[in-house]
Design a protein around this motif. Sequence first.
Motif, mmCIF file in Angstrom:
data_model
loop_
_atom_site.group_PDB
_atom_site.id
_atom_site.type_symbol
_atom_site.label_atom_id
_atom_site.label_comp_id
_atom_site.label_asym_id
_atom_site.label_seq_id
_atom_site.Cartn_x
_atom_site.Cartn_y
_atom_site.Cartn_z
ATOM 1 N N SER A 29 2.391 -28.733 -10.748
ATOM 2 C CA SER A 29 3.322 -27.673 -11.117
ATOM 3 C C SER A 29 4.485 -27.651 -10.133
ATOM 4 O O SER A 29 4.381 -28.180 -9.030
ATOM 5 C CB SER A 29 2.639 -26.305 -11.140
ATOM 6 N N ILE A 30 5.576 -27.052 -10.575
ATOM 7 C CA ILE A 30 6.745 -26.864 -9.720
ATOM 8 C C ILE A 30 6.979 -25.377 -9.555
ATOM 9 O O ILE A 30 7.096 -24.656 -10.551
ATOM 10 C CB ILE A 30 7.996 -27.530 -10.317
ATOM 11 N N ASN A 31 7.021 -24.924 -8.342
ATOM 12 C CA ASN A 31 7.269 -23.510 -8.069
ATOM 13 C C ASN A 31 8.784 -23.300 -7.994
ATOM 14 O O ASN A 31 9.492 -23.609 -8.929
ATOM 15 C CB ASN A 31 6.524 -23.092 -6.814
ATOM 16 N N ASP A 32 9.279 -22.799 -6.898
ATOM 17 C CA ASP A 32 10.717 -22.597 -6.780
ATOM 18 C C ASP A 32 11.468 -23.925 -6.767
ATOM 19 O O ASP A 32 11.001 -24.922 -6.238
ATOM 20 C CB ASP A 32 11.049 -21.853 -5.489
ATOM 21 N N SER A 51 12.876 -19.303 -9.461
ATOM 22 C CA SER A 51 11.426 -19.402 -9.514
ATOM 23 C C SER A 51 10.987 -20.057 -10.819
ATOM 24 O O SER A 51 11.792 -20.237 -11.741
ATOM 25 C CB SER A 51 10.810 -18.013 -9.388
ATOM 26 N N SER A 52 9.709 -20.364 -10.908
ATOM 27 C CA SER A 52 9.195 -20.952 -12.141
ATOM 28 C C SER A 52 9.324 -19.986 -13.312
ATOM 29 O O SER A 52 9.423 -20.410 -14.464
ATOM 30 C CB SER A 52 7.734 -21.371 -11.959
ATOM 31 N N ARG A 70 16.862 -23.645 -15.147
ATOM 32 C CA ARG A 70 15.898 -24.725 -15.123
ATOM 33 C C ARG A 70 15.254 -24.888 -16.486
ATOM 34 O O ARG A 70 15.189 -23.942 -17.276
ATOM 35 C CB ARG A 70 14.834 -24.510 -14.043
ATOM 36 N N ASP A 71 14.775 -26.089 -16.715
ATOM 37 C CA ASP A 71 14.000 -26.400 -17.915
ATOM 38 C C ASP A 71 12.662 -26.919 -17.412
ATOM 39 O O ASP A 71 12.567 -28.048 -16.921
ATOM 40 C CB ASP A 71 14.733 -27.457 -18.742
ATOM 41 N N ASN A 72 11.644 -26.092 -17.510
ATOM 42 C CA ASN A 72 10.348 -26.457 -16.944
ATOM 43 C C ASN A 72 9.743 -27.662 -17.656
ATOM 44 O O ASN A 72 9.074 -28.491 -17.026
ATOM 45 C CB ASN A 72 9.396 -25.270 -16.993
ATOM 46 N N LYS A 75 11.297 -30.574 -16.200
ATOM 47 C CA LYS A 75 11.188 -30.615 -14.739
ATOM 48 C C LYS A 75 12.580 -30.770 -14.115
ATOM 49 O O LYS A 75 12.775 -31.563 -13.182
ATOM 50 C CB LYS A 75 10.271 -31.756 -14.288
ATOM 51 N N ALA A 77 16.283 -28.803 -12.814
ATOM 52 C CA ALA A 77 17.078 -27.631 -12.459
ATOM 53 C C ALA A 77 18.541 -27.999 -12.602
ATOM 54 O O ALA A 77 18.940 -29.145 -12.390
ATOM 55 C CB ALA A 77 16.782 -27.181 -11.035
#
Length: 119
Positions: A29-32, A51-52, A70-72, A75, A77
Amino acid sequence: VQLQASGGGLVQAGGSLRLSCVVSGSILSINDMGWYRQAPGKQRELVARISSGGSTNYGDSVKGQFTISRDNALKTAYLQMNSLKPEDTAVYYCNADVRRSYLLRNDYWGQGTLVTVSS
């Protein structure tokens, strides 16, 4: 884990640029995620973080001028930079707080992308 920043370049004052930062590698996972910049002879400073969940904070010098998103799923920003000024000239670095496993969590930096704003 690698962070690849892109989108920098030369722009006239008043113009816009959009930076992108893609995170790749084995990731749980990616946090900030964030953007920082360093101008010649100056210390690296915060531009913006997200933030996520999408909560954002900005450096005082760019509030109302830059927008981080961002686009989670991708992945990635982004940093939308509008009304650019010569003082925005700097190398822009992306940063990500990445969890690679339940026990492994580290801060990673991209290679930097140069933004030059001419007057």
